[in-house]
Design a protein around this motif. Sequence first.
Motif, PDB file in Angstrom:
ATOM      1  N   UNK A  85      35.425   0.315 -10.662  1.00  0.00           N
ATOM      2  CA  UNK A  85      36.671   0.888 -10.135  1.00  0.00           C
ATOM      3  C   UNK A  85      36.723   2.391 -10.410  1.00  0.00           C
ATOM      4  N   UNK A  86      36.136   2.818 -11.514  1.00  0.00           N
ATOM      5  CA  UNK A  86      36.131   4.235 -11.900  1.00  0.00           C
ATOM      6  C   UNK A  86      35.058   5.051 -11.199  1.00  0.00           C
ATOM      7  N   UNK A  87      33.995   4.408 -10.758  1.00  0.00           N
ATOM      8  CA  UNK A  87      32.837   5.110 -10.203  1.00  0.00           C
ATOM      9  C   UNK A  87      32.773   4.877  -8.706  1.00  0.00           C
ATOM     10  N   UNK A  88      33.149   5.881  -7.970  1.00  0.00           N
ATOM     11  CA  UNK A  88      33.177   5.774  -6.511  1.00  0.00           C
ATOM     12  C   UNK A  88      31.810   5.337  -5.992  1.00  0.00           C
ATOM     13  N   UNK A  89      31.793   4.269  -5.220  1.00  0.00           N
ATOM     14  CA  UNK A  89      30.568   3.771  -4.609  1.00  0.00           C
ATOM     15  C   UNK A  89      29.840   2.710  -5.414  1.00  0.00           C
ATOM     16  N   UNK A  90      30.171   2.552  -6.695  1.00  0.00           N
ATOM     17  CA  UNK A  90      29.471   1.559  -7.502  1.00  0.00           C
ATOM     18  C   UNK A  90      29.768   0.139  -7.023  1.00  0.00           C
ATOM     19  N   UNK A  91      31.000  -0.139  -6.659  1.00  0.00           N
ATOM     20  CA  UNK A  91      31.318  -1.495  -6.209  1.00  0.00           C
ATOM     21  C   UNK A  91      30.532  -1.836  -4.947  1.00  0.00           C
ATOM     22  N   UNK A  92      30.310  -0.871  -4.072  1.00  0.00           N
ATOM     23  CA  UNK A  92      29.509  -1.107  -2.864  1.00  0.00           C
ATOM     24  C   UNK A  92      28.054  -1.385  -3.243  1.00  0.00           C
ATOM     25  N   UNK A  93      27.539  -0.685  -4.252  1.00  0.00           N
ATOM     26  CA  UNK A  93      26.167  -0.928  -4.709  1.00  0.00           C
ATOM     27  C   UNK A  93      26.029  -2.324  -5.305  1.00  0.00           C
ATOM     28  N   UNK A  94      27.042  -2.746  -6.030  1.00  0.00           N
ATOM     29  CA  UNK A  94      27.005  -4.087  -6.610  1.00  0.00           C
ATOM     30  C   UNK A  94      27.024  -5.149  -5.522  1.00  0.00           C
ATOM     31  N   UNK A  95      27.782  -4.900  -4.476  1.00  0.00           N
ATOM     32  CA  UNK A  95      27.910  -5.870  -3.396  1.00  0.00           C
ATOM     33  C   UNK A  95      26.708  -5.859  -2.464  1.00  0.00           C
ATOM     34  N   UNK A  96      25.937  -4.778  -2.473  1.00  0.00           N
ATOM     35  CA  UNK A  96      24.855  -4.620  -1.506  1.00  0.00           C
ATOM     36  C   UNK A  96      23.741  -5.640  -1.669  1.00  0.00           C
ATOM     37  N   UNK A  97      23.568  -6.160  -2.845  1.00  0.00           N
ATOM     38  CA  UNK A  97      22.512  -7.142  -3.053  1.00  0.00           C
ATOM     39  C   UNK A  97      21.154  -6.563  -2.777  1.00  0.00           C
ATOM     40  N   UNK A  98      20.354  -7.278  -2.021  1.00  0.00           N
ATOM     41  CA  UNK A  98      18.984  -6.844  -1.757  1.00  0.00           C
ATOM     42  C   UNK A  98      18.894  -5.825  -0.635  1.00  0.00           C
ATOM     43  N   UNK A  99      20.018  -5.366  -0.126  1.00  0.00           N
ATOM     44  CA  UNK A  99      20.008  -4.413   0.984  1.00  0.00           C
ATOM     45  C   UNK A  99      19.820  -2.971   0.530  1.00  0.00           C
ATOM     46  N   UNK A 100      19.603  -2.747  -0.768  1.00  0.00           N
ATOM     47  CA  UNK A 100      19.400  -1.391  -1.273  1.00  0.00           C
ATOM     48  C   UNK A 100      18.023  -0.897  -0.849  1.00  0.00           C
ATOM     49  N   UNK A 101      17.968  -0.132   0.230  1.00  0.00           N
ATOM     50  CA  UNK A 101      16.703   0.352   0.766  1.00  0.00           C
ATOM     51  C   UNK A 101      15.963   1.240  -0.218  1.00  0.00           C
ATOM     52  N   UNK A 102      14.643   1.080  -0.232  1.00  0.00           N
ATOM     53  CA  UNK A 102      13.811   1.946  -1.036  1.00  0.00           C
ATOM     54  C   UNK A 102      13.561   1.471  -2.458  1.00  0.00           C
ATOM     55  N   UNK A 103      14.163   0.381  -2.861  1.00  0.00           N
ATOM     56  CA  UNK A 103      13.964  -0.120  -4.214  1.00  0.00           C
ATOM     57  C   UNK A 103      13.163  -1.414  -4.177  1.00  0.00           C
ATOM     58  N   UNK A 104      12.220  -1.582  -5.106  1.00  0.00           N
ATOM     59  CA  UNK A 104      11.487  -2.843  -5.175  1.00  0.00           C
ATOM     60  C   UNK A 104      12.439  -3.995  -5.485  1.00  0.00           C
ATOM     61  N   UNK A 105      12.113  -5.207  -5.039  1.00  0.00           N
ATOM     62  CA  UNK A 105      12.958  -6.367  -5.351  1.00  0.00           C
ATOM     63  C   UNK A 105      13.177  -6.478  -6.855  1.00  0.00           C
ATOM     64  N   UNK A 106      14.380  -6.790  -7.229  1.00  0.00           N
ATOM     65  CA  UNK A 106      14.720  -6.953  -8.640  1.00  0.00           C
ATOM     66  C   UNK A 106      15.110  -5.672  -9.342  1.00  0.00           C
ATOM     67  N   UNK A 107      15.016  -4.531  -8.659  1.00  0.00           N
ATOM     68  CA  UNK A 107      15.346  -3.259  -9.289  1.00  0.00           C
ATOM     69  C   UNK A 107      16.583  -2.605  -8.674  1.00  0.00           C
ATOM     70  N   UNK A 108      17.326  -3.337  -7.887  1.00  0.00           N
ATOM     71  CA  UNK A 108      18.562  -2.797  -7.338  1.00  0.00           C
ATOM     72  C   UNK A 108      19.664  -2.926  -8.374  1.00  0.00           C
ATOM     73  N   UNK A 109      20.721  -2.184  -8.180  1.00  0.00           N
ATOM     74  CA  UNK A 109      21.885  -2.277  -9.074  1.00  0.00           C
ATOM     75  C   UNK A 109      22.376  -3.722  -9.115  1.00  0.00           C
ATOM     76  N   UNK A 110      22.459  -4.331  -7.941  1.00  0.00           N
ATOM     77  CA  UNK A 110      22.930  -5.717  -7.852  1.00  0.00           C
ATOM     78  C   UNK A 110      22.019  -6.657  -8.649  1.00  0.00           C
ATOM     79  N   UNK A 111      20.710  -6.478  -8.523  1.00  0.00           N
ATOM     80  CA  UNK A 111      19.772  -7.367  -9.210  1.00  0.00           C
ATOM     81  C   UNK A 111      19.889  -7.238 -10.728  1.00  0.00           C
ATOM     82  N   UNK A 112      20.038  -6.025 -11.211  1.00  0.00           N
ATOM     83  CA  UNK A 112      20.172  -5.801 -12.654  1.00  0.00           C
ATOM     84  C   UNK A 112      21.464  -6.434 -13.166  1.00  0.00           C
TER      85      UNK A 112
END
Length: 98
Positions: free
Chosen positions: A13-40
């Motif tokens: 809630x404090x970090x603009x855009x973080x909630x979208x990164x958490x919700x993005x799941x495996x759609x975080x382009x450019x990151x190896x599987x398991x290394x996205x914000x959501x995966x961590x």
Amino acid sequence: MVSWLEELTIAAANTRGLSASLAAGSADDGFPPGETCHAVMREATTTLMDRARATNAVRPEVTPEDLLTLTSAISQIAEGAPPTARRLLHLALNGIWP
């Protein structure tokens, strides 16, 4: 586990855009599987849920994805308002019954 969810929700809630990164799941382009914000976050949440399940502190049908979806939704709604995020999270976790 509640402390983890609270800290995660408030940070998002404090970090603009973080909630979208958490919700993005495996759609975080450019990151190896398991290394996205959501995966961590999912891995950490799964570890805590396993501990909670071992002590019957969480219902068996609740999944890590359920909790991440809940925290993401709350943090998006309450972006920039941590007290509101905390209140909504506790309301969701405790329910509306007296």
